[in-house]
Design a protein around this motif. Structure first.
Motif, PDB file in Angstrom:
ATOM      1  N   TYR A 169      37.486   3.843  34.368  1.00 47.63           N
ATOM      2  CA  TYR A 169      37.653   3.281  33.026  1.00 47.63           C
ATOM      3  C   TYR A 169      38.375   4.286  32.128  1.00 47.63           C
ATOM      4  O   TYR A 169      37.790   4.886  31.233  1.00 47.63           O
ATOM      5  N   ASP A 170      39.681   4.466  32.397  1.00 49.55           N
ATOM      6  CA  ASP A 170      40.489   5.430  31.660  1.00 49.55           C
ATOM      7  C   ASP A 170      41.846   4.804  31.370  1.00 49.55           C
ATOM      8  O   ASP A 170      42.571   4.426  32.294  1.00 49.55           O
ATOM      9  N   LEU A 171      42.196   4.694  30.083  1.00 51.08           N
ATOM     10  CA  LEU A 171      43.457   4.062  29.693  1.00 51.08           C
ATOM     11  C   LEU A 171      44.680   4.826  30.189  1.00 51.08           C
ATOM     12  O   LEU A 171      45.699   4.223  30.496  1.00 51.08           O
ATOM     13  N   ARG A 214      49.310   4.485  33.803  1.00 53.56           N
ATOM     14  CA  ARG A 214      50.071   5.043  34.927  1.00 53.56           C
ATOM     15  C   ARG A 214      50.149   4.045  36.081  1.00 53.56           C
ATOM     16  O   ARG A 214      51.213   3.837  36.681  1.00 53.56           O
ATOM     17  N   LEU A 215      49.024   3.383  36.380  1.00 58.16           N
ATOM     18  CA  LEU A 215      48.986   2.382  37.446  1.00 58.16           C
ATOM     19  C   LEU A 215      49.909   1.208  37.132  1.00 58.16           C
ATOM     20  O   LEU A 215      50.661   0.750  37.988  1.00 58.16           O
ATOM     21  N   PRO A 247      47.926   5.294  25.493  1.00 58.58           N
ATOM     22  CA  PRO A 247      47.860   6.719  25.135  1.00 58.58           C
ATOM     23  C   PRO A 247      49.227   7.402  25.047  1.00 58.58           C
ATOM     24  O   PRO A 247      49.451   8.219  24.168  1.00 58.58           O
ATOM     25  N   THR A 248      50.150   7.074  25.940  1.00 58.15           N
ATOM     26  CA  THR A 248      51.440   7.759  25.971  1.00 58.15           C
ATOM     27  C   THR A 248      52.399   7.263  24.895  1.00 58.15           C
ATOM     28  O   THR A 248      52.937   8.045  24.125  1.00 58.15           O
TER      29      THR A 248
END
Length: 80
Positions: free
Chosen positions: A35-37, A42-43, A66-67
């Motif tokens: 559970y990480d944005l 990235r995926l 986030p990016t």
């Protein structure tokens, strides 16, 4: 479709399809337990290079990547 399940802290992936004059068919494909944005972003970047399907987001209202800091989902959909 990717659904944000805040209760279980998972991302759920579904394949939705609908023929003319028929109901929406939703098939669960996978549950992402990481559970990480950052990892989800990235995926999805890698996935979009492989498949050319539209990806709809549910449960991400007001959240940003986030990016890029772009909104993930602008307004709530009826499924929320």
């Amino acid at each position: 479709m990717i659904a944000n399940d805040t209760y279980d802290q998972t991302y759920n992936v579904f394949f939705n399809s609908q023929r003319v004059n028929e109901r929406l068919k939703s098939v669960p494909l996978h549950k992402l337990t990481n559970y990480d944005l950052v990892d989800l972003e990235r995926l999805l970047k890698q996935l979009r290079q492989t498949i050319k399907l539209t990806i709809e987001f549910v449960g991400f209202t007001g959240e940003r990547w986030p990016t890029s800091q772009k909104l993930i989902q602008r307004k709530q959909v009826s499924l929320e």
